[in-house]
Design a protein around this motif. Structure first.
Motif, PDB file in Angstrom:
ATOM      1  N   ILE A 125       7.545  -4.556   0.396  1.00 31.98           N
ATOM      2  CA  ILE A 125       6.607  -3.539   0.891  1.00 31.98           C
ATOM      3  C   ILE A 125       7.286  -2.644   1.921  1.00 31.98           C
ATOM      4  O   ILE A 125       7.144  -1.418   1.900  1.00 31.98           O
ATOM      5  CB  ILE A 125       5.361  -4.223   1.496  1.00 31.98           C
ATOM      6  CG1 ILE A 125       4.540  -4.885   0.382  1.00 31.98           C
ATOM      7  CG2 ILE A 125       4.507  -3.214   2.260  1.00 31.98           C
ATOM      8  CD1 ILE A 125       3.439  -5.800   0.886  1.00 31.98           C
ATOM      9  N   THR A 177      -0.695  -0.375   3.650  1.00 28.03           N
ATOM     10  CA  THR A 177      -0.703  -1.493   2.706  1.00 28.03           C
ATOM     11  C   THR A 177      -1.467  -2.686   3.280  1.00 28.03           C
ATOM     12  O   THR A 177      -2.278  -3.314   2.588  1.00 28.03           O
ATOM     13  CB  THR A 177       0.736  -1.924   2.371  1.00 28.03           C
ATOM     14  OG1 THR A 177       1.450  -0.806   1.842  1.00 28.03           O
ATOM     15  CG2 THR A 177       0.738  -3.053   1.338  1.00 28.03           C
ATOM     16  N   GLU A 235       0.535   1.627  -1.983  1.00 24.47           N
ATOM     17  CA  GLU A 235      -0.067   0.774  -0.953  1.00 24.47           C
ATOM     18  C   GLU A 235      -1.035  -0.207  -1.600  1.00 24.47           C
ATOM     19  O   GLU A 235      -1.066  -1.384  -1.239  1.00 24.47           O
ATOM     20  CB  GLU A 235      -0.786   1.631   0.090  1.00 24.47           C
ATOM     21  CG  GLU A 235       0.133   2.453   0.965  1.00 24.47           C
ATOM     22  CD  GLU A 235      -0.604   3.275   1.991  1.00 24.47           C
ATOM     23  OE1 GLU A 235       0.060   3.873   2.867  1.00 24.47           O
ATOM     24  OE2 GLU A 235      -1.857   3.336   1.927  1.00 24.47           O
ATOM     25  N   MET A 259       3.761   6.050   1.021  1.00 22.87           N
ATOM     26  CA  MET A 259       3.346   4.679   1.291  1.00 22.87           C
ATOM     27  C   MET A 259       3.757   4.261   2.694  1.00 22.87           C
ATOM     28  O   MET A 259       4.827   4.619   3.178  1.00 22.87           O
ATOM     29  CB  MET A 259       4.003   3.753   0.262  1.00 22.87           C
ATOM     30  CG  MET A 259       3.797   2.273   0.485  1.00 22.87           C
ATOM     31  SD  MET A 259       4.761   1.308  -0.718  1.00 22.87           S
ATOM     32  CE  MET A 259       4.279  -0.360  -0.269  1.00 22.87           C
TER      33      MET A 259
END
Length: 258
Positions: free
Chosen positions: A215, A35, A228, A30
């Motif tokens: 995140i 994202t 993501e 990720m």
């Protein structure tokens, strides 16, 4: 993994912890940029759904608009629950969630825009601008560490968010028994209603800080690539909430003008 709670119930430590499996090596890692790119795609889905419902209302189809809004509300809720229980499915379900949320947002925006067309023209346009303005401001405050996400800040925002959820839940339950709170109506321009809206908008905005932090931590800890989509979905949940609260706040200001 040292990822702490977000005020957003869709971005939790447990879900990120459970995602750290062998899939991370198979699918990739990720990233924050990935994202945000996926969040941009989901926003396009929201805009598409919103345009469709807005067009239906503008074409003089109130029943169709109401139906689309109901589909958006309940369909979006089902999709959100599905993503929360199966984060690895987020890449498939999150775009549908974006469209469904757009159906609801487009309908409520068109109705409120028409309601205050004379007293407060371009209300919806201002709500959209303020939403993205607030989101950008919070992103910059987080990126430059002007506001640092500490354990104490997380606890405060999480508690405030939970309190708002409980308050809204009680309001909904009471309304089922015909017990209404006038200050909660968007047509009530009283100071109490405006004050509550300002508080909720502030809490929604602060939740963005926790979402950005979650995140970033997920990317740093090597969460698998599919997260993501999950992170983008969680961020969209907060943005939609922020927009609706800003729309309600501006509606109350418009009511105060009458």
């Amino acid at each position: 993994m040292a990822i702490f709670k977000s005020g957003n119930p869709t971005l939790t430590e447990k879900i990120f912890d459970n995602s750290l499996t062998a899939q991370a090596n198979a699918q990739g890692i990720m990233s924050v940029r990935g994202t945000l790119n996926k969040f941009g795609f989901l926003m396009l889905m929201v805009i598409g759904g919103a345009f469709y419902t807005w067009h239906a209302y503008a074409s003089g189809q109130p029943q169709t608009t109401t139906t689309l809004m109901m589909v958006g509300i309940f369909g979006g809720l089902i999709a959100a629950i599905g993503i929360m229980f199966k984060p690895m499915w987020a890449g498939y379900i999150a775009p549908a969630y974006g469209i469904l949320e757009g159906l609801f947002i487009g309908g409520i925006s068109a109705i409120i825009n028409d309601m205050f067309a004379k007293s407060y023209p371009n209300l919806v346009l201002q709500a959209v601008g303020l939403t993205f303005g607030v989101a950008l401001a919070m992103f910059l405050l987080y990126s430059f560490r002007i506001i640092k996400v500490t354990d104490k800040l997380r606890s405060i925002i999480f508690t405030a968010t939970l309190g708002i959820a409980i308050f809204y839940g009680l309001t909904l339950i009471l309304s089922l028994f015909n017990v209404n709170m006038p200050f909660m109506s968007i047509t009530n321009g009283g100071m109490l209603g405006i004050g509550i809206s300002l508080f909720v908008v502030a809490v929604a905005a602060m939740n963005l800080l926790l979402d950005f932090d979650m995140i970033e931590r997920g990317a740093e800890q090597g969460a698998p690539k599919f997260m993501e989509w999950y992170g983008a979905f969680g961020l969209l949940v907060t943005i939609v909430w922020l927009y609706i609260e800003i729309l309600k706040l501006l509606s109350r200001f418009a009511s105060n003008r009458n």
